[in-house]
Design an enzyme around this catalytic site. Sequence first.
Site, PDB file in Angstrom:
ATOM      1  N   HIS A  58       6.503   3.365  14.123  1.00 41.26           N
ATOM      2  CA  HIS A  58       5.650   3.608  12.947  1.00 41.26           C
ATOM      3  C   HIS A  58       5.727   5.065  12.474  1.00 41.26           C
ATOM      4  O   HIS A  58       5.788   5.322  11.279  1.00 41.26           O
ATOM      5  CB  HIS A  58       4.197   3.228  13.274  1.00 41.26           C
ATOM      6  N   SER A 118       4.286   2.172  -0.078  1.00 39.30           N
ATOM      7  CA  SER A 118       3.359   2.603  -1.153  1.00 39.30           C
ATOM      8  C   SER A 118       4.132   2.851  -2.455  1.00 39.30           C
ATOM      9  O   SER A 118       3.957   3.888  -3.110  1.00 39.30           O
ATOM     10  CB  SER A 118       2.574   3.849  -0.726  1.00 39.30           C
ATOM     11  N   PRO A 119       4.976   1.912  -2.883  1.00 42.22           N
ATOM     12  CA  PRO A 119       5.869   2.166  -4.021  1.00 42.22           C
ATOM     13  C   PRO A 119       5.162   2.299  -5.369  1.00 42.22           C
ATOM     14  O   PRO A 119       5.730   2.879  -6.293  1.00 42.22           O
ATOM     15  CB  PRO A 119       6.799   0.936  -4.025  1.00 42.22           C
ATOM     16  N   GLY A 131       2.225   3.769  -5.467  1.00 42.20           N
ATOM     17  CA  GLY A 131       1.329   4.913  -5.286  1.00 42.20           C
ATOM     18  C   GLY A 131       0.238   4.698  -4.263  1.00 42.20           C
ATOM     19  O   GLY A 131      -0.527   5.615  -3.968  1.00 42.20           O
ATOM     20  N   GLY A 159      -3.193   2.427  -2.576  1.00 46.65           N
ATOM     21  CA  GLY A 159      -4.425   1.784  -3.031  1.00 46.65           C
ATOM     22  C   GLY A 159      -5.177   2.524  -4.119  1.00 46.65           C
ATOM     23  O   GLY A 159      -5.814   1.903  -4.967  1.00 46.65           O
ATOM     24  N   TYR A 211      -2.351  -2.682  11.253  1.00 47.54           N
ATOM     25  CA  TYR A 211      -2.947  -3.090   9.978  1.00 47.54           C
ATOM     26  C   TYR A 211      -4.150  -3.961  10.321  1.00 47.54           C
ATOM     27  O   TYR A 211      -4.064  -5.180  10.485  1.00 47.54           O
ATOM     28  CB  TYR A 211      -1.933  -3.806   9.080  1.00 47.54           C
TER      29      TYR A 211
END
Length: 297
Positions: free
Chosen positions: A129, A215-216, A218, A220, A55
């Site tokens: 990952h 990404s709960p 959806g 960015g 990240y």
Amino acid sequence: MITRLLGPGAPAVSAIGFGGMPLSIAGRPPEDRAIRAVHAALEAGMTLIDTADVYCLDDNDIGHNERLIAKALKQWTGNKEGIVVATKGGLTRPGGSWERVNDPAHLRKACDRSLKALGVERIDLYQLHAPLPGSSIAETAEVLAELKTAGKIRWVGLSNVSVSEIEQARKVVDVATVQNRLSPFFRESLEPGFLREPSVVEHCRTQGVGFLAYSPVGGGRLNLKLPGLPVIATIAKRHNATPHSVVLAWVLAQGPTVIPIPGGRTVEHVKDAAGAADLDLTPAELEEIAKTQFSRA
Ligand SMILES: NC(=O)c1ccc[n+]([C@@H]2O[C@H](COP(=O)([O-])OP(=O)(O)OC[C@H]3O[C@@H](n4cnc5c(N)ncnc54)[C@H](OP(=O)(O)O)[C@@H]3O)[C@@H](O)[C@H]2O)c1
């Protein structure tokens, strides 16, 4: 905040965790604002923070998010007991792209680098990952087992995996968590696999393995569409809640071991996301979202 068990042999953590990625990739906020977002998560009772070595912007910036989380935790004057920091290894960022690298030498080096970036002697939860297609996840799991035996990591997690990959890895090492994508836009983790294989979420439920939903809302781009989706907006209005919190409550309701880990760059968004743990949708509302197809366009 209500809690959920992180996984076998691991403690309970907040039912909604914090995803650190947007604080360190392109579009990231200045450091002081990023730290305020992390502190907002802790203030709201989130005790699971998800990060990764990758990240960051590119390979010259590896560990950016881990260092940021470490700094935010150091500056945090509240109670630190029970906070679990989860990081990951197994990817690289050449030129800002995302590439899978699972070889043992890379994972060993990545783990040492993460220990340093996080400023800890042992990583709470270390996740692969993403498995490299064509490579053996059992061999990769052996490296994770070795890191665990060496005391460098406490619990092992896997990310972007199928049920059969989870089971191949579990023959080699205890797996506490699985981290896959899950939102109303992306439901592959709720779908059964070949030959009546259960869905990943269902498998995690029966095995007591924590399912960290990434990404709960959806991700960015798609999260920005939520206020304009009639089904979500109507339910949100009924509960006097935001569309994002409705979606997080729906994800949370997909299984007793599901723990959504939304990202957020503002204090307001992070506080709102945490509040979703207290939002109870009715069975009819859950069903209404389940039967609606949301365009990803
Ligand atoms: N394992 C993997 O391969 C993988 C892949 C992707 C992500 N992840 C992990 O999952 C975490 C979450 O995924 P994500 O960041 O891609 O997507 P996400 O959680 O779906 O969120 C994307 C954006 O939604 C906005 N948001 C979230 N909650 C909100 C709320 N209550 N109100 C308004 N806006 C809200 C935030 O915008 P603002 O930034 O503007 O506040 C956030 O950056 C990541 O941070 C990372 O830790 C893992």
